[in-house]
Design a protein around this motif. Structure first.
Motif, PDB file in Angstrom:
ATOM      1  N   ALA A 131       0.837  -1.203   0.000  1.00  0.00           N
ATOM      2  CA  ALA A 131       0.000   0.000   0.000  1.00  0.00           C
ATOM      3  C   ALA A 131       0.867   1.246   0.000  1.00  0.00           C
ATOM      4  CB  ALA A 131      -0.933  -0.013   1.207  1.00  0.00           C
ATOM      5  N   PHE A 132       1.928   1.225   0.807  1.00  0.00           N
ATOM      6  CA  PHE A 132       2.874   2.350   0.806  1.00  0.00           C
ATOM      7  C   PHE A 132       3.553   2.491  -0.555  1.00  0.00           C
ATOM      8  CE2 PHE A 132       3.378   2.589   5.611  1.00  0.00           C
ATOM      9  CZ  PHE A 132       3.044   3.930   5.703  1.00  0.00           C
ATOM     10  N   ARG A 133       4.062   1.391  -1.086  1.00  0.00           N
ATOM     11  CA  ARG A 133       4.806   1.447  -2.331  1.00  0.00           C
ATOM     12  C   ARG A 133       3.937   1.918  -3.502  1.00  0.00           C
ATOM     13  NH1 ARG A 133      10.129   1.846  -1.421  1.00  0.00           N
ATOM     14  NH2 ARG A 133      11.035   0.004  -0.421  1.00  0.00           N
ATOM     15  N   SER A 134       2.643   1.649  -3.446  1.00  0.00           N
ATOM     16  CA  SER A 134       1.763   2.083  -4.532  1.00  0.00           C
ATOM     17  C   SER A 134       1.303   3.522  -4.347  1.00  0.00           C
ATOM     18  CB  SER A 134       0.557   1.148  -4.655  1.00  0.00           C
ATOM     19  OG  SER A 134      -0.192   1.129  -3.458  1.00  0.00           O
ATOM     20  N   GLY A 135       1.615   4.134  -3.184  1.00  0.00           N
ATOM     21  CA  GLY A 135       1.383   5.567  -3.055  1.00  0.00           C
ATOM     22  C   GLY A 135       0.487   6.048  -1.944  1.00  0.00           C
ATOM     23  N   ALA A 136       0.012   5.175  -1.064  1.00  0.00           N
ATOM     24  CA  ALA A 136      -0.819   5.634   0.049  1.00  0.00           C
ATOM     25  C   ALA A 136      -0.036   6.618   0.916  1.00  0.00           C
ATOM     26  CB  ALA A 136      -1.283   4.450   0.889  1.00  0.00           C
ATOM     27  N   GLY A 137      -0.701   7.683   1.368  1.00  0.00           N
ATOM     28  CA  GLY A 137      -0.016   8.682   2.193  1.00  0.00           C
ATOM     29  C   GLY A 137       0.248   8.201   3.596  1.00  0.00           C
ATOM     30  N   ALA A 155       0.268  -8.864  -1.674  1.00  0.00           N
ATOM     31  CA  ALA A 155       0.868  -7.678  -2.278  1.00  0.00           C
ATOM     32  C   ALA A 155      -0.132  -6.978  -3.192  1.00  0.00           C
ATOM     33  CB  ALA A 155       2.119  -8.064  -3.061  1.00  0.00           C
ATOM     34  N   LEU A 156      -0.877  -7.750  -3.992  1.00  0.00           N
ATOM     35  CA  LEU A 156      -1.863  -7.147  -4.889  1.00  0.00           C
ATOM     36  C   LEU A 156      -2.927  -6.397  -4.101  1.00  0.00           C
ATOM     37  CD1 LEU A 156      -3.188  -6.689  -7.636  1.00  0.00           C
ATOM     38  CD2 LEU A 156      -4.315  -8.911  -7.378  1.00  0.00           C
ATOM     39  N   SER A 157      -3.421  -6.999  -3.034  1.00  0.00           N
ATOM     40  CA  SER A 157      -4.437  -6.326  -2.217  1.00  0.00           C
ATOM     41  C   SER A 157      -3.901  -5.011  -1.665  1.00  0.00           C
ATOM     42  CB  SER A 157      -4.891  -7.242  -1.078  1.00  0.00           C
ATOM     43  OG  SER A 157      -5.548  -8.376  -1.590  1.00  0.00           O
ATOM     44  N   GLY A 158      -2.630  -5.004  -1.269  1.00  0.00           N
ATOM     45  CA  GLY A 158      -2.021  -3.776  -0.785  1.00  0.00           C
ATOM     46  C   GLY A 158      -1.931  -2.714  -1.862  1.00  0.00           C
ATOM     47  N   VAL A 159      -1.580  -3.116  -3.069  1.00  0.00           N
ATOM     48  CA  VAL A 159      -1.499  -2.171  -4.186  1.00  0.00           C
ATOM     49  C   VAL A 159      -2.865  -1.541  -4.454  1.00  0.00           C
ATOM     50  CG1 VAL A 159      -1.110  -1.944  -6.671  1.00  0.00           C
ATOM     51  CG2 VAL A 159       0.476  -3.285  -5.283  1.00  0.00           C
ATOM     52  N   LEU A 160      -3.906  -2.371  -4.517  1.00  0.00           N
ATOM     53  CA  LEU A 160      -5.252  -1.856  -4.777  1.00  0.00           C
ATOM     54  C   LEU A 160      -5.696  -0.911  -3.668  1.00  0.00           C
ATOM     55  CD1 LEU A 160      -7.099  -5.067  -6.064  1.00  0.00           C
ATOM     56  CD2 LEU A 160      -5.665  -3.463  -7.308  1.00  0.00           C
ATOM     57  N   THR A 161      -5.384  -1.268  -2.426  1.00  0.00           N
ATOM     58  CA  THR A 161      -5.740  -0.413  -1.294  1.00  0.00           C
ATOM     59  C   THR A 161      -5.004   0.923  -1.387  1.00  0.00           C
ATOM     60  OG1 THR A 161      -6.080  -2.387   0.076  1.00  0.00           O
ATOM     61  CG2 THR A 161      -5.831  -0.292   1.231  1.00  0.00           C
ATOM     62  N   GLY A 162      -3.733   0.874  -1.763  1.00  0.00           N
ATOM     63  CA  GLY A 162      -2.945   2.097  -1.882  1.00  0.00           C
ATOM     64  C   GLY A 162      -3.469   3.021  -2.971  1.00  0.00           C
ATOM     65  N   LEU A 163      -3.931   2.450  -4.075  1.00  0.00           N
ATOM     66  CA  LEU A 163      -4.478   3.278  -5.152  1.00  0.00           C
ATOM     67  C   LEU A 163      -5.808   3.905  -4.752  1.00  0.00           C
ATOM     68  CD1 LEU A 163      -3.664   1.062  -8.271  1.00  0.00           C
ATOM     69  CD2 LEU A 163      -2.535   3.175  -7.585  1.00  0.00           C
ATOM     70  N   LEU A 164      -6.672   3.124  -4.124  1.00  0.00           N
ATOM     71  CA  LEU A 164      -7.933   3.677  -3.645  1.00  0.00           C
ATOM     72  C   LEU A 164      -7.696   4.791  -2.630  1.00  0.00           C
ATOM     73  CD1 LEU A 164     -10.103   0.454  -3.232  1.00  0.00           C
ATOM     74  CD2 LEU A 164     -10.619   2.378  -4.724  1.00  0.00           C
ATOM     75  N   SER A 165      -6.674   4.618  -1.814  1.00  0.00           N
ATOM     76  CA  SER A 165      -6.341   5.632  -0.820  1.00  0.00           C
ATOM     77  C   SER A 165      -6.041   6.975  -1.474  1.00  0.00           C
ATOM     78  CB  SER A 165      -5.128   5.169   0.003  1.00  0.00           C
ATOM     79  OG  SER A 165      -4.747   6.139   0.937  1.00  0.00           O
ATOM     80  N   GLN A 166      -5.462   6.945  -2.664  1.00  0.00           N
ATOM     81  CA  GLN A 166      -5.082   8.173  -3.361  1.00  0.00           C
ATOM     82  C   GLN A 166      -6.231   8.800  -4.148  1.00  0.00           C
ATOM     83  OE1 GLN A 166      -1.046   7.629  -5.375  1.00  0.00           O
ATOM     84  NE2 GLN A 166      -1.513   5.555  -4.672  1.00  0.00           N
ATOM     85  N   GLY A 167      -7.389   8.168  -4.123  1.00  0.00           N
ATOM     86  CA  GLY A 167      -8.543   8.739  -4.798  1.00  0.00           C
ATOM     87  C   GLY A 167      -8.843   8.165  -6.158  1.00  0.00           C
ATOM     88  N   TYR A 168      -8.180   7.088  -6.540  1.00  0.00           N
ATOM     89  CA  TYR A 168      -8.516   6.438  -7.802  1.00  0.00           C
ATOM     90  C   TYR A 168      -9.928   5.852  -7.723  1.00  0.00           C
ATOM     91  CZ  TYR A 168      -3.717   6.543  -9.698  1.00  0.00           C
ATOM     92  OH  TYR A 168      -2.497   6.948 -10.205  1.00  0.00           O
ATOM     93  N   ASP A 169     -10.659   5.956  -8.814  1.00  0.00           N
ATOM     94  CA  ASP A 169     -11.956   5.295  -8.924  1.00  0.00           C
ATOM     95  C   ASP A 169     -11.761   3.795  -8.681  1.00  0.00           C
ATOM     96  OD1 ASP A 169     -14.848   5.146 -10.193  1.00  0.00           O
ATOM     97  OD2 ASP A 169     -13.620   3.633 -11.227  1.00  0.00           O
ATOM     98  N   PRO A 170     -12.709   3.123  -7.998  1.00  0.00           N
ATOM     99  CA  PRO A 170     -12.518   1.700  -7.678  1.00  0.00           C
ATOM    100  C   PRO A 170     -12.213   0.815  -8.886  1.00  0.00           C
ATOM    101  CG  PRO A 170     -14.297   2.571  -6.368  1.00  0.00           C
ATOM    102  CD  PRO A 170     -13.900   3.667  -7.322  1.00  0.00           C
ATOM    103  N   LEU A 171     -12.930   1.003 -10.003  1.00  0.00           N
ATOM    104  CA  LEU A 171     -12.655   0.171 -11.174  1.00  0.00           C
ATOM    105  C   LEU A 171     -11.277   0.478 -11.741  1.00  0.00           C
ATOM    106  CD1 LEU A 171     -13.473  -1.914 -13.278  1.00  0.00           C
ATOM    107  CD2 LEU A 171     -14.614  -0.072 -14.559  1.00  0.00           C
ATOM    108  N   VAL A 172     -10.935   1.756 -11.830  1.00  0.00           N
ATOM    109  CA  VAL A 172      -9.611   2.138 -12.324  1.00  0.00           C
ATOM    110  C   VAL A 172      -8.528   1.595 -11.402  1.00  0.00           C
ATOM    111  CG1 VAL A 172      -8.064   4.077 -12.769  1.00  0.00           C
ATOM    112  CG2 VAL A 172     -10.437   4.181 -13.528  1.00  0.00           C
ATOM    113  N   ALA A 173      -8.761   1.686 -10.089  1.00  0.00           N
ATOM    114  CA  ALA A 173      -7.784   1.169  -9.125  1.00  0.00           C
ATOM    115  C   ALA A 173      -7.561  -0.322  -9.333  1.00  0.00           C
ATOM    116  CB  ALA A 173      -8.254   1.435  -7.693  1.00  0.00           C
ATOM    117  N   ALA A 174      -8.646  -1.045  -9.570  1.00  0.00           N
ATOM    118  CA  ALA A 174      -8.527  -2.497  -9.761  1.00  0.00           C
ATOM    119  C   ALA A 174      -7.749  -2.819 -11.029  1.00  0.00           C
ATOM    120  CB  ALA A 174      -9.912  -3.129  -9.806  1.00  0.00           C
ATOM    121  N   VAL A 175      -8.131  -2.195 -12.147  1.00  0.00           N
ATOM    122  CA  VAL A 175      -7.495  -2.492 -13.431  1.00  0.00           C
ATOM    123  C   VAL A 175      -6.042  -2.015 -13.433  1.00  0.00           C
ATOM    124  CG1 VAL A 175      -7.576  -2.035 -15.915  1.00  0.00           C
ATOM    125  CG2 VAL A 175      -9.697  -2.425 -14.655  1.00  0.00           C
TER     126      VAL A 175
END
Length: 505
Positions: free
Chosen positions: A271-277, A442-462
């Protein structure tokens, strides 16, 4: 890139012929020239024996045109017509006559096993027997021919589709499918290339743009969307100046149990590595010391229970919650999940044991916030939607599940498919080295990190699936498939971001 159905592509050919003022034979010539150009660039010598096996439909016509072009270029070509019926397409017949004019001999008409040729080990076999219009498996001596060719140890090329493989419906007889080394497919890849049961018949492929009417293709709703770098780059959200950690959200990772605290570490780090604050981890007490030591960047909350989660409490408002990695399926843990789901209004990323708890208590599905992201591996998916007879039934059942519960489903696999209702997004990154423990965390963390930054859920998943796969590709390129660990994938997420801006090779 869009993945179209066979019927859509066949209609696109007719539209192209009508709108362009050309004949279907002209379009066949155009497509076959593309195949010839690829072959002419690929082949090292005109003396390499080339055996082309042509059906009696339009795919066979493609093969005859390719044969003619190769002969004109001085290649050593033997052409065989798989003569299993008297019905022939008009374009096949036209090119059947043209090949005689340049080769000075008719192609060999095959009518039985007695006509199977001996093939040198250094030869190339070109399969042009059946194309995308096939609707029943090859039988009799034609099936035996395909099996015979499969057993020849040499390079094999299929034109458009491996003969015997259906483009986007269940293949009924895998023993009658040609096994190519490579495929040259026309205009767009076919869905069969990306599913576990049929993808083994498409080890590699190139897409040849044959100039089908672009306006018509753009108007179509495709079977699926293929996600490569060009599409992924559009998803990327550039960071602006004068921002701070809270700009990029506060992710809550609820994970871990006795013996599985590593799952929490992997997810939080990803989640950190994908950009969560900011990332907070909620774990049982047994994870306190190892989490504080291993991941000092994260904040930590612990359950009252020493070994597993029983009561999820936090006094802040997270931007997103990622839950389930390594939590186990204890009754108290399942009750804690129910309590969380009933109160949560923010996006959820639901993985692993949280999915297993839901499978045991299906009413929990009614509590999930809209557009929550579920990330099951095949076993977890089966527990959610029930068993399936083939990959296409799996997709249909998952579509219905997604639509009924208003959730996004990430079907993990070699080609991971993200699905929301009727819409499919097929990922093109990743490799066998990612089949390792913790990769899903790791994938779940990446998706969580993207959602944290405000990505739309579908965009975050893809987008998250794409980044996760690229990180795995970078790791595998450095150390080989067998050596990759989940931590290596996480350590290369930053390089995956950088790769977005590198020219495509």
């Amino acid at each position: 890139m869009k993945i179209f159905t066979a019927q859509q592509l066949l209609k696109a050919e007719k539209v192209t012929v009508k709108n362009s003022g050309i004949t279907s034979a002209d379009l066949m010539e155009r497509a076959s020239i593309k195949v010839f150009e690829w072959l002419n660039n690929f082949l090292k010598s005109t003396t390499t024996p080339i055996y082309i096996f042509c059906g009696i439909g339009n795919n066979g016509g493609d093969g005859l045109v390719v044969a003619r072009l190769l002969v004109l270029q001085g290649y050593d070509v033997d052409v065989f017509v798989v003569n299993f019926t008297d019905k022939r397409s008009e374009n096949f017949l036209k090119n059947y006559g043209l090949i005689k004019e340049v080769s000075k001999k008719w192609p060999t008409l095959m009518k039985s096993e007695a006509d199977f040729p001996a093939i040198e080990d250094n030869a190339i076999i070109i399969d042009a027997i059946f194309g995308i219009g096939l609707n029943r498996p090859p039988e009799g001596w034609v099936k035996k021919l395909i099996q015979y060719l499969n057993n020849v140890d040499t390079f094999k090329l299929s034109i458009d589709m491996p003969s015997g493989l259906f483009a986007e419906s269940p293949t009924e007889d895998f023993d009658s499918v040609f096994k190519p080394s490579h495929i040259l497919t026309f205009q767009a890849p076919k869905m069969a290339f990306f599913l576990p049961e049929t993808g083994k018949f498409a080890p590699s492929f190139d897409v040849l743009d044959i100039g089908l009417d672009k306006n018509y293709l753009e108007s179509l709703i495709p079977f699926a969307q293929l996600i490569s770098k060009r599409q992924a780059l559009r998803f990327y959200k550039k960071r602006e100046m004068f921002t701070h950690k809270n700009t990029y959200g506060h992710a809550l990772i609820i994970a871990g149990s006795y013996g599985k605290i590593g799952a929490a570490i992997l997810s939080a780090k990803a989640a950190f590595r994908s950009g969560a604050g900011v990332v907070t981890v909620f774990a049982p007490k047994c994870g306190y010391t190892v989490l504080q030591t291993t991941l000092p960047e994260a904040m930590l909350l612990t359950d009252i229970n020493e070994n597993y989660i029983t009561d999820i409490n936090f006094e802040f408002e997270p931007t997103v919650i990622g839950i389930g990695m390594g939590i186990g399926t204890n009754t108290a843990t399942a009750a804690a999940l129910k309590n969380l789901f009933s109160k949560s209004k923010i996006p959820l990323v639901i993985d692993a044991d949280a999915l297993n708890c839901i499978s045991k208590n299906k009413p929990l599905l009614k509590l999930l916030p809209k557009n929550s992201i579920l990330t099951p591996h095949p076993g977890e998916l089966e527990r959610l939607i029930g068993s399936w007879k083939n990959d296409y039934e799996k997709l249909e059942k998952t579509k219905k599940f997604s639509k009924k519960h208003n959730v996004i489903v990430v079907i993990k696999g070699f080609y991971t498919i993200t699905l929301i209702s009727e819409n499919l997004y097929v990922n093109t990154t990743g490799n066998p080295g990612m089949a390792t423990a913790g990769s899903g965390d790791a994938l779940s963390g990446v998706l969580t990190g993207l959602l944290s930054q405000g990505y739309d859920p579908l965009v975050a998943a893809v987008f998250g699936v794409y980044l996760h796969g690229i990180a795995g590709d970078i790791a595998s390129n450095k150390m080989g498939f067998e050596a990759v660990m989940a931590g290596d994938i996480i350590e290369n997420i930053g390089y995956a971001y950088l790769d977005l801006f590198e020219p495509e090779k």
